[in-house]
Motif scaffolding. Structure first.
Motif, PDB file in Angstrom:
ATOM      1  N   SER A  56       9.606   7.264 -16.943  1.00  0.00           N
ATOM      2  CA  SER A  56       9.240   7.820 -18.241  1.00  0.00           C
ATOM      3  C   SER A  56       8.646   9.209 -18.137  1.00  0.00           C
ATOM      4  N   TYR A  57       8.399   9.722 -16.947  1.00  0.00           N
ATOM      5  CA  TYR A  57       7.801  11.043 -16.761  1.00  0.00           C
ATOM      6  C   TYR A  57       8.878  12.096 -16.595  1.00  0.00           C
ATOM      7  N   ALA A  58       8.638  13.260 -17.202  1.00  0.00           N
ATOM      8  CA  ALA A  58       9.596  14.369 -17.099  1.00  0.00           C
ATOM      9  C   ALA A  58       9.523  14.977 -15.716  1.00  0.00           C
ATOM     10  N   SER A  59      10.665  15.374 -15.217  1.00  0.00           N
ATOM     11  CA  SER A  59      10.737  16.034 -13.914  1.00  0.00           C
ATOM     12  C   SER A  59      11.259  17.446 -14.103  1.00  0.00           C
ATOM     13  N   ALA A  60      11.244  18.210 -13.015  1.00  0.00           N
ATOM     14  CA  ALA A  60      11.773  19.570 -13.076  1.00  0.00           C
ATOM     15  C   ALA A  60      13.243  19.554 -13.457  1.00  0.00           C
ATOM     16  N   GLN A  61      14.002  18.557 -12.988  1.00  0.00           N
ATOM     17  CA  GLN A  61      15.414  18.458 -13.318  1.00  0.00           C
ATOM     18  C   GLN A  61      15.605  18.147 -14.800  1.00  0.00           C
ATOM     19  N   ALA A  62      14.719  17.232 -15.293  1.00  0.00           N
ATOM     20  CA  ALA A  62      14.811  16.910 -16.715  1.00  0.00           C
ATOM     21  C   ALA A  62      14.531  18.141 -17.568  1.00  0.00           C
ATOM     22  N   LEU A  63      13.566  18.931 -17.156  1.00  0.00           N
ATOM     23  CA  LEU A  63      13.271  20.158 -17.888  1.00  0.00           C
ATOM     24  C   LEU A  63      14.438  21.127 -17.847  1.00  0.00           C
ATOM     25  N   SER A  64      15.081  21.241 -16.681  1.00  0.00           N
ATOM     26  CA  SER A  64      16.234  22.127 -16.548  1.00  0.00           C
ATOM     27  C   SER A  64      17.375  21.662 -17.424  1.00  0.00           C
ATOM     28  N   ASN A  65      17.578  20.332 -17.453  1.00  0.00           N
ATOM     29  CA  ASN A  65      18.639  19.799 -18.305  1.00  0.00           C
ATOM     30  C   ASN A  65      18.342  20.082 -19.786  1.00  0.00           C
ATOM     31  N   GLY A  66      17.078  19.989 -20.179  1.00  0.00           N
ATOM     32  CA  GLY A  66      16.702  20.229 -21.552  1.00  0.00           C
ATOM     33  C   GLY A  66      16.917  21.671 -21.984  1.00  0.00           C
ATOM     34  N   LEU A  67      16.814  22.585 -21.009  1.00  0.00           N
ATOM     35  CA  LEU A  67      16.989  24.007 -21.319  1.00  0.00           C
ATOM     36  C   LEU A  67      18.436  24.459 -21.240  1.00  0.00           C
ATOM     37  N   ALA A  68      19.317  23.555 -20.808  1.00  0.00           N
ATOM     38  CA  ALA A  68      20.732  23.915 -20.706  1.00  0.00           C
ATOM     39  C   ALA A  68      21.275  24.291 -22.080  1.00  0.00           C
ATOM     40  N   GLY A  69      22.038  25.351 -22.149  1.00  0.00           N
ATOM     41  CA  GLY A  69      22.609  25.799 -23.404  1.00  0.00           C
ATOM     42  C   GLY A  69      21.736  26.761 -24.172  1.00  0.00           C
ATOM     43  N   ARG A  70      20.500  26.946 -23.740  1.00  0.00           N
ATOM     44  CA  ARG A  70      19.645  27.937 -24.392  1.00  0.00           C
ATOM     45  C   ARG A  70      20.073  29.341 -23.983  1.00  0.00           C
ATOM     46  N   VAL A  71      19.552  30.360 -24.672  1.00  0.00           N
ATOM     47  CA  VAL A  71      19.935  31.737 -24.368  1.00  0.00           C
ATOM     48  C   VAL A  71      19.419  32.123 -22.988  1.00  0.00           C
ATOM     49  N   PRO A  72      20.281  32.498 -22.066  1.00  0.00           N
ATOM     50  CA  PRO A  72      19.818  32.886 -20.729  1.00  0.00           C
ATOM     51  C   PRO A  72      19.109  34.238 -20.768  1.00  0.00           C
TER      52      PRO A  72
ATOM     53  N   LEU B 260       3.919  15.161  -7.122  1.00  0.00           N
ATOM     54  CA  LEU B 260       4.847  16.259  -6.804  1.00  0.00           C
ATOM     55  C   LEU B 260       5.688  16.632  -8.033  1.00  0.00           C
ATOM     56  N   ALA B 261       6.119  15.600  -8.772  1.00  0.00           N
ATOM     57  CA  ALA B 261       6.904  15.884  -9.978  1.00  0.00           C
ATOM     58  C   ALA B 261       6.076  16.673 -10.983  1.00  0.00           C
ATOM     59  N   ARG B 262       4.806  16.304 -11.110  1.00  0.00           N
ATOM     60  CA  ARG B 262       3.934  17.014 -12.046  1.00  0.00           C
ATOM     61  C   ARG B 262       3.757  18.469 -11.636  1.00  0.00           C
TER      62      ARG B 262
ATOM     63  N   TRP C   6       0.834  -1.214   0.000  1.00  0.00           N
ATOM     64  CA  TRP C   6       0.000   0.000   0.000  1.00  0.00           C
ATOM     65  C   TRP C   6       0.864   1.257   0.000  1.00  0.00           C
ATOM     66  N   ASN C   7       1.802   1.281   0.977  1.00  0.00           N
ATOM     67  CA  ASN C   7       2.627   2.480   1.117  1.00  0.00           C
ATOM     68  C   ASN C   7       3.510   2.706  -0.113  1.00  0.00           C
ATOM     69  N   ALA C   8       4.019   1.639  -0.664  1.00  0.00           N
ATOM     70  CA  ALA C   8       4.862   1.792  -1.842  1.00  0.00           C
ATOM     71  C   ALA C   8       4.085   2.366  -3.022  1.00  0.00           C
ATOM     72  N   ILE C   9       2.856   1.843  -3.184  1.00  0.00           N
ATOM     73  CA  ILE C   9       2.040   2.321  -4.295  1.00  0.00           C
ATOM     74  C   ILE C   9       1.744   3.813  -4.152  1.00  0.00           C
ATOM     75  N   PHE C  10       1.267   4.145  -2.996  1.00  0.00           N
ATOM     76  CA  PHE C  10       0.835   5.539  -2.838  1.00  0.00           C
ATOM     77  C   PHE C  10       1.994   6.502  -2.652  1.00  0.00           C
ATOM     78  N   ALA C  11       3.114   6.032  -2.150  1.00  0.00           N
ATOM     79  CA  ALA C  11       4.302   6.896  -2.117  1.00  0.00           C
ATOM     80  C   ALA C  11       4.745   7.227  -3.540  1.00  0.00           C
ATOM     81  N   ASP C  12       4.650   6.213  -4.422  1.00  0.00           N
ATOM     82  CA  ASP C  12       5.012   6.441  -5.822  1.00  0.00           C
ATOM     83  C   ASP C  12       4.048   7.434  -6.464  1.00  0.00           C
ATOM     84  N   ILE C  13       2.761   7.238  -6.192  1.00  0.00           N
ATOM     85  CA  ILE C  13       1.762   8.180  -6.736  1.00  0.00           C
ATOM     86  C   ILE C  13       2.021   9.586  -6.222  1.00  0.00           C
ATOM     87  N   HIS C  14       2.326   9.644  -4.926  1.00  0.00           N
ATOM     88  CA  HIS C  14       2.589  10.953  -4.332  1.00  0.00           C
ATOM     89  C   HIS C  14       3.800  11.630  -5.004  1.00  0.00           C
TER      90      HIS C  14
END
Length: 335
Positions: free
Chosen positions: A105-121, A37-39, A25-33
């Motif tokens: 398979s879900y994008a996270s805030a870190q993944a988004l930051s990595n994707g924006l690396a090298g773009r014009v600041p 949060l990532a979303r 139970w806890n594993a399932i809902f911790a993952d959902i939680h």
């Protein structure tokens, strides 16, 4: 037992009466939680980027992250349905896969930051304009600050430029038509208002061709002396180059008119001719050819008075003229 919800991470303290363990139970809902949060983190990152107005980042998000958000939304909806089944129906979901997708398979805030690396600041600027929002570039931003966008037809042209680029005021031309082109007037002795043709009037005063008395039709006339002036009259005239010190036509003022004339022919003689012959060409005996004098005794000759008429051998008219072609004489009067 408190009902599992999002605030407590869907955790339960006592699994009694439920057909799966608390760890599951806890594993399932911790993952959902964690997924929720990532979303939320992803959505917050998206909103921050959108507020900053970095177009390049938005284009990247639109092309790369948006499809992942759709997948995540679908997964969350399926997870919510499974949670409802767990709480209401007591059915155990597939803990390994939620929404048919693996957790990584879900994008996270870190993944988004990595994707924006090298773009014009956003800290960079273009000619002092920050790239944190849409940038509007002016002519000066690209080195064209001195370029005039006014249409050529609407650009003001100085008097000096007009003189240099076109035919100057006061220039005369021969025109091969009866319709007068723009900027010109026929030299026909017309009386003009000085206020309507200020440049031509200024030229007339400076040209040396202004006759104060107004009698010479080859020159400008002061008109009424205050508000008008008259053009020269070139109709029916043959223009002659100004002598200007050469000595061929000395004593002439620029623009002055000159009447017709021919070289003087003088002669006097008395002649005798035989009765069997008579003068020919432009010479003839008397006005009717009968003014014969008495015969000279013993010679067979008579004394006669001779007359001269060049019409007998050349074309004549009421004027002296060379061969010519008629054209309209125009003067540049305005721009």
């Amino acid at each position: 037992m408190p009902t599992p919800n999002r605030d407590n991470g869907y955790q339960i303290a006592d699994p009694s009466g439920i057909d799966f363990t608390a760890d599951l139970w806890n594993a399932i809902f911790a993952d959902i939680h964690a997924r929720l949060l990532a979303r939320e983190g992803l959505e917050a990152s998206f909103e921050a980027l959108e507020a900053q107005g970095v177009q390049a980042s938005l284009d990247y998000i639109q092309a790369t992250v948006a499809p992942q958000l759709e997948d995540l939304q679908s997964g969350v909806q399926q997870a919510q349905a499974q949670i409802d089944q767990i709480v209401i129906d007591g059915i155990s979901p597939d803990a390994a896969k939620l929404g048919g997708k693996l957790p990584d398979s879900y994008a996270s805030a870190q993944a988004l930051s990595n994707g924006l690396a090298g773009r014009v600041p956003t800290s960079r600027t273009l000619n002092g304009k920050p790239l944190s929002t849409d940038v509007t570039l002016g002519k000066a931003d690209i080195g064209l600050g001195r370029v005039d966008n006014t249409r050529d037809a609407d650009k003001p042209v100085s008097a000096d430029q007009r003189q240099r680029l076109g035919v100057p005021i006061g220039a005369e031309i021969f025109w091969s038509g009866s319709a007068i082109p723009y900027g010109y007037l026929e030299e026909n002795r017309a009386e003009l208002l000085r206020a309507n043709y200020p440049e031509l009037w200024a030229h007339a005063q400076a040209s040396g061709m202004l006759d104060p008395g107004g009698a010479d039709v080859g020159m400008f006339s002061p008109g009424n002396g205050s508000t008008t002036f008259r053009l020269p009259d070139a109709r029916g005239e043959i223009l002659r180059g100004w002598d200007h010190g050469r000595g061929v036509d000395a004593g002439r003022a620029l623009g002055s008119s000159q009447g017709d004339a021919m070289r003087r022919l003088t002669d006097s003689f008395t002649t005798y001719y035989a009765q069997e012959s008579a003068p020919s060409g432009e010479l003839f005996v008397g006005s009717g050819g009968n003014e014969k004098g008495p015969a000279m005794a013993g010679t067979g000759y008579q004394v006669a008075g001779l007359s001269f008429d060049n019409a007998r051998i050349t074309p004549t008219a009421a004027e002296n003229r060379p061969r010519n072609i008629a054209r309209m004489v125009l003067i540049k009067a305005y721009f």
